[in-house]
Design an enzyme around this catalytic site. Sequence first.
Site, PDB file in Angstrom:
ATOM      1  CB  CYS A 200     -12.902 -33.927  29.140  1.00 54.56           C
ATOM      2  SG  CYS A 200     -14.115 -34.669  28.105  1.00 54.56           S
ATOM      3  CB  SER A 233     -16.747 -33.895  32.654  1.00 55.97           C
ATOM      4  OG  SER A 233     -17.536 -33.343  33.694  1.00 55.97           O
ATOM      5  CG  ASP A 234     -17.025 -27.604  30.092  1.00 53.31           C
ATOM      6  OD1 ASP A 234     -17.349 -27.096  31.193  1.00 53.31           O
ATOM      7  OD2 ASP A 234     -16.892 -26.927  29.056  1.00 53.31           O
ATOM      8  CD1 TRP A 235     -20.080 -27.071  36.634  1.00 52.14           C
ATOM      9  CD2 TRP A 235     -18.069 -27.691  35.889  1.00 52.14           C
ATOM     10  NE1 TRP A 235     -19.222 -27.116  37.716  1.00 52.14           N
ATOM     11  CE2 TRP A 235     -17.988 -27.500  37.292  1.00 52.14           C
ATOM     12  CE3 TRP A 235     -16.931 -28.120  35.218  1.00 52.14           C
ATOM     13  CZ2 TRP A 235     -16.814 -27.690  38.015  1.00 52.14           C
ATOM     14  CZ3 TRP A 235     -15.749 -28.305  35.934  1.00 52.14           C
ATOM     15  CH2 TRP A 235     -15.704 -28.090  37.322  1.00 52.14           C
ATOM     16  CB  ALA A 237     -18.928 -32.579  29.252  1.00 55.47           C
TER      17      ALA A 237
END
Length: 759
Positions: A200, A233-235, A237
């Site tokens: 995401c 999640s993107d890191w 996010a």
Amino acid sequence: MSHHTPHTTGTDDVAALPLADRAALGSGKNFWQTQDAGDVPSITLTDGPHGLRKQTGGVDHLGLSGSAPATCFPPAAGLSQSWDPDLVERIGAALADEAQAADVQVVLGPGVNITRSPLGGRNFEYYSEDPHLTGVLGTAWVTGLQSGGVGASLKHFALNNQETDRMRVSADVDQRPLHEIYLRAFRRIVEDARPWTVMCSYNAVNGVPVRHSRELLTDILRDEWGFDGVVVSDWGAVGGRLRSVAAGLDLQMPSDGGAADEEVVRAVSNGQLDEQTVTVAAQRVAALARRATAARREVSLDDATVEAHHALAREAAARSIVLLKNDEADGRHILPIAASGVTGSVAVIGPFAETSRYQGGGSSHVNPTRLDSPLELIKDRLAAPVTYAAGFTTDGSGRHSGLLAEAVEDAANADIAVVFLGLSPDQESEGFDRTDLALPAEQLGLLRAVRAVQDRVVVVLSHGGALDLTEVTELAPAILDANLLGQGGGAGIADVLTGEVNPSGKLAGTVPARLADTPAFLDFPGEHGHVRYSEGLFVGYRWYDARNLRVAYPFGHGLSYTTFAYDEAYGQPDDDGDGITVTVGVTNTGRRAGREVVQAYVSVPDSGQVRAPKVLAGFGSVTLEPGEREEIEIHLGRRDLEYRDVRSGRFVLEPGRYVVHLGSSSRDLRASVEVDLEGEDVRVPLTLESTLGEALAVPAVAEALGGFLGGLTGEDSGDGLGVDMAKMMASIPLDRIITFSGGSVTREQLEELLERVNG
Ligand code: BGC
């Protein structure tokens, strides 16, 4: 973590874990690993995607600290120029072996966002401006990787098309471009390759942060496309986790030390968050961890494997080079050098010849196992003497007259000059966008000076995003687009220059004539947290075609050292009417063996929808000996012919005539064929707010209203007035007829009619 009676590999044991453990499964144990709980193992996720970036020292997601050596294949922007899904799949499989050897279970890629603007800072990590090409290559990559028992993480879902304000900006986009352009590759890859995870993105879409978007993370991704993996999640996010979990996010990365897990437990206890949602997310993470653990294999990266992967990286590099231009001098094409009549020396110029620019900066930065130098390999492969001069520096320090003079002297004394130009690593990276398309002024100055003393000039370009090539095209009779080619780029470039390999790459993005002509020019990168995708469906070549704009090099362009002729094309609908199969014969009409990428673009000339003049709906390739002819069959599937109907909220195959153009580029169409598809009509129930035009399209209504309308429009009175009246009337809402008819048509009559026709 507390330990529990070991269970089967089912999901019931996860449901039986204490709530704290279930909440903990929804976040990382540290920067790169998931949590273990009960008998659920922890797994390791690592960046890529064009090579493994397993960090050895400290952890960070910006690629600043070191990582273990790994094969650096061409980044997506380079690799996509191969238009070769089989090659991409083989690279995916090689990456799986490297991941297995490094005990990594998920590689964070592929990046499949659309390159909306050529200024996008991460364009080098993305495949194309076109969703079909992106979807096909992304599917191949995921299939290859996962066939080796390593999971992919399809990213960045969704609409992460710029770096400016990337952790917050809202991509404000209409429904049709959302589905037809920006989500389309994600959909294809999810449906065809079933990635184990989807990442995401940081940004928001239409005002809603993607991590909070139930519409994207659940309604579309899971319900519409059938995704059954983990949404990670993107890191960094995720801020507050509660809304994300409720929207459909399963795994928050990296670890925040457990604070969010406690927040989740509290929220369940006080009824703010549904416990079942937390359990389902934990079950998904557990299923991923178990599946990945079960797929672990012993792989050793011995010298032979490292060597074999380097050979694959070289093959991919050569396959991905695009010959943009190859004029003649003294009756012979400038390239390949071996056949151009060069007898004297070859002057190689530019620091990128010594150390090529082979990848971009940021989290995808790979520490290569080897690095080919173009200069060394050119020397190696050519019998002629080769000189080298830098000519300029890449540190932004401007013009150096001494360096320039030396390069010009070499060029004057040589039979041919090969000038390496490009963007320096600090000009292209994750984290910021570019502000223009220009090559550094000192490089253009050098090219001008070299051209003044030498007619045979070849330019080799290294860059991720598109460049302004106006002046390079004017000056250089031959140009190779080497984009970013990974660690084998040096060999690939040498192979194509010398003629060892006949180039067959095609551009995966348009090279515009001017920045001001580009589709997103007036709306990039937005302001105050919003960027409006005002170009709508008209992204990439769809825009240049619709506006009939001149471009420097069109999408799909790429020359060869041989030539190809196309025969007449044939086409027919599939038995179920859902797709089209086209066939065309291609002949190699030149004197060298070569590969031609045949592109199929579709137009729907009588469409009732807003459409681009043509869109890529399929492609394939043939490799032919001189004089050889082969027929190529390309299948265009339903997903590549449909449009997103906003009235019914689904994809629809419009009935009518489809024209399939077959070509060597988007502006070099060689054959076309027409096919009629039955498609499906979208019946939207009529209401009193429907227009007369919409109502008259339904035969029963037309009949019922016919007499009355004839009177009102006077039919055709011979002076054309009747026709215009009918056009004017078409936009009148039905209930206004009551007034216009002076009461002779009543509301009751209309309501009764609507009830009858709506069924
Ligand atoms: C990037 C991702 C990357 C992640 C982990 C983020 O900043 O956007 O592409 O996978 O960091 O390094």
